[in-house]
Scaffold this motif. Structure first.
Motif, mmCIF file in Angstrom:
data_model
loop_
_atom_site.group_PDB
_atom_site.id
_atom_site.type_symbol
_atom_site.label_atom_id
_atom_site.label_comp_id
_atom_site.label_asym_id
_atom_site.label_seq_id
_atom_site.Cartn_x
_atom_site.Cartn_y
_atom_site.Cartn_z
ATOM 1 N N ASN A 146 32.184 38.694 40.714
ATOM 2 C CA ASN A 146 32.930 37.679 41.466
ATOM 3 C C ASN A 146 32.377 37.630 42.885
ATOM 4 O O ASN A 146 32.564 38.562 43.666
ATOM 5 N N THR A 147 31.664 36.545 43.196
ATOM 6 C CA THR A 147 31.046 36.433 44.523
ATOM 7 C C THR A 147 31.092 34.984 44.998
ATOM 8 O O THR A 147 30.666 34.098 44.259
ATOM 9 N N PRO A 148 31.643 34.734 46.202
ATOM 10 C CA PRO A 148 32.436 35.630 47.039
ATOM 11 C C PRO A 148 33.695 36.096 46.300
ATOM 12 O O PRO A 148 34.221 35.371 45.445
ATOM 13 N N ALA A 149 34.167 37.272 46.665
ATOM 14 C CA ALA A 149 35.184 37.936 45.857
ATOM 15 C C ALA A 149 36.599 37.710 46.386
ATOM 16 O O ALA A 149 36.833 37.643 47.581
ATOM 17 N N ASN A 150 37.496 37.640 45.462
ATOM 18 C CA ASN A 150 38.934 37.699 45.692
ATOM 19 C C ASN A 150 39.359 39.111 45.264
ATOM 20 O O ASN A 150 39.102 39.481 44.116
ATOM 21 N N PRO A 151 39.942 39.940 46.146
ATOM 22 C CA PRO A 151 40.573 39.630 47.429
ATOM 23 C C PRO A 151 39.761 40.034 48.659
ATOM 24 O O PRO A 151 40.256 39.890 49.785
ATOM 25 N N TYR A 182 34.772 30.635 44.537
ATOM 26 C CA TYR A 182 34.818 30.565 45.993
ATOM 27 C C TYR A 182 33.437 30.354 46.611
ATOM 28 O O TYR A 182 33.260 30.572 47.825
ATOM 29 N N SER A 183 32.450 29.932 45.831
ATOM 30 C CA SER A 183 31.072 29.897 46.316
ATOM 31 C C SER A 183 30.859 28.939 47.484
ATOM 32 O O SER A 183 29.932 29.131 48.284
ATOM 33 N N ARG A 292 32.667 37.996 54.055
ATOM 34 C CA ARG A 292 31.504 37.121 54.169
ATOM 35 C C ARG A 292 31.747 35.772 53.494
ATOM 36 O O ARG A 292 30.988 34.833 53.686
ATOM 37 N N GLY A 293 32.789 35.694 52.681
ATOM 38 C CA GLY A 293 33.093 34.449 51.991
ATOM 39 C C GLY A 293 34.532 34.450 51.521
ATOM 40 O O GLY A 293 35.295 35.393 51.761
ATOM 41 N N GLY A 294 34.916 33.377 50.831
ATOM 42 C CA GLY A 294 36.275 33.267 50.314
ATOM 43 C C GLY A 294 37.267 32.826 51.374
ATOM 44 O O GLY A 294 36.900 32.367 52.454
#
Length: 366
Positions: A146-151, A182-183, A292-294
């Motif tokens: 999962n990238t960007p990852a939750n949570p 969430y890319s 870095r993301g999400g």
């Protein structure tokens, strides 16, 4: 401070503060008027699958045919259909923890064993190849990345993804399932897609319109990968829901004419990310890693803080709600005790007030 029902700041919503694009809403209304309100096929209408294939090529560098695409009623159901298609007796699925709260349940309901692999703040919550290899065996049918990852907001760079791919493809027969919902929310460079890195016969990419397009209630998710798996997943989808909403599919077809990076309003979310991280880093006694993301900031409480908050007989989230009026998901949702997930995709005043309340509660118990 003891909160009241009308004095709650909700930082726990699992969706961004983004409106559905007007072009998508108009397409839905046009579809209703045109009578596109019947069954739409278990794998999705062709115009939508064509548009998904186009977006995957442009946004992810992942070239697929529309016949390699499955559309379902949300990314969660899409993932379930994929895992059900891969399932076999005794099979297991490897994934990182902290993790999206739905993974263990989806895996179990697909008849598979979940194998969470611990990640750490020191590694920016990313999996490393050695830990993945240690979790693999002859019964591993899938590895979820999962990238960007939750949570946690962890985002894998291309070199690390290549090393992970090499490990999985040489040490197992597992299919890599890349959850890229969430890319579009990538703040330190683009989020590389495993679709552009892994062998085409060993990777399935899942995504949807819920996050980047502000369409969580429309329930449209999709996946692309080896045709045999997609066809089997389509058969599962057929028995569960017959098809995703025909009206929503027309809305998604229109939405996907737009760039997800544009609809996600990345500059605004980058500013929100920076603000959330600055405030989280200032909280007493916690560990915060810059996402870095999400759309989430993770906050790891200390063992002492966890113990104090639970000593009143409430859950960690329940006690934060009772003491501070801040609504967050239960920390157990993510497989890591004391891990708080703060949604920063909210208006700035809401974020400031919610983080100030968290600070007051943590000050009180320190």
């Amino acid at each position: 401070m003891i909160s009241t029902a009308t004095d709650v700041i909700n930082l726990g919503v699992g969706a961004p503060d983004i409106d559905t694009p007007a072009i998508a809403a108009q397409a839905a209304m046009d579809a209703i008027v045109a009578g596109h309100t019947k069954y739409a096929g278990s794998r999705g209408i062709l115009p939508l699958r064509e548009r998904i294939a186009e977006r995957f090529a442009v946004d992810k560098g992942f070239t697929v045919s529309p016949d390699d695409v499955l559309v379902s009623a949300g990314a969660k159901l899409t993932l379930f259909c994929i895992l059900s298609a891969l399932a076999e007796p005794g099979g297991n699925v490897v994934f990182a923890t902290p993790h999206y709260g739905g993974y263990p349940h989806i895996i179990r309901r697909a008849g598979l064993e979940g194998r969470p692999v611990q990640t750490f703040a020191a590694d920016q919550y990313t999996l490393n190849p050695a830990r993945i290899e240690a979790a693999l065996d002859k019964n591993t049918v899938a590895v979820i990345i999962n990238t960007p990852a939750n949570p946690t907001g962890a985002m894998y760079d291309a070199d690390l993804l290549q090393a992970i791919v090499d490990t999985i493809t040489t040490r197992s027969r597992a299919v890599i399932v890349s959850d890229e919902i969430y890319s579009a929310f990538a703040y330190d460079g683009d989020a590389p897609s495993l679709g552009a890195i892994a062998p085409p016969d060993r990777v399935i990419v899942t995504d949807g319109v819920s996050k980047a397009y502000g369409m969580s209630g429309w329930r449209i998710g999709y996946a692309a990968g080896p045709r045999s798996v997609i066809e089997a997943a389509g058969a599962v989808n057929s028995q569960l829901t017959n098809c995703a909403s025909s009206i929503s599919q027309h809305a998604a077809t229109a939405a996907l004419t737009l760039s997800p990076v544009d609809t996600a309003d990345v500059p605004r979310h980058r500013r929100l990310r920076d603000e959330a991280y600055a405030q989280a880093s200032a909280l007493p006694g916690v560990r915060a890693v810059r996402p870095r993301g999400g759309i989430y900031q993770s906050i790891q409480l200390s063992q002492a803080q966890i113990g104090t908050l639970r000593s009143a007989g409430f859950t960690v989230a329940g006690e934060l709600l009772r003491r501070g009026g801040v609504k967050l998901p239960q920390d157990s949702t993510f497989g890591t005790p004391g891990l708080l997930r703060v949604t920063f995709s909210v208006p700035i005043p809401t974020l400031h007030e919610g983080m100030s309340r968290l600070a007051r509660v943590l000050d009180e118990i320190s």
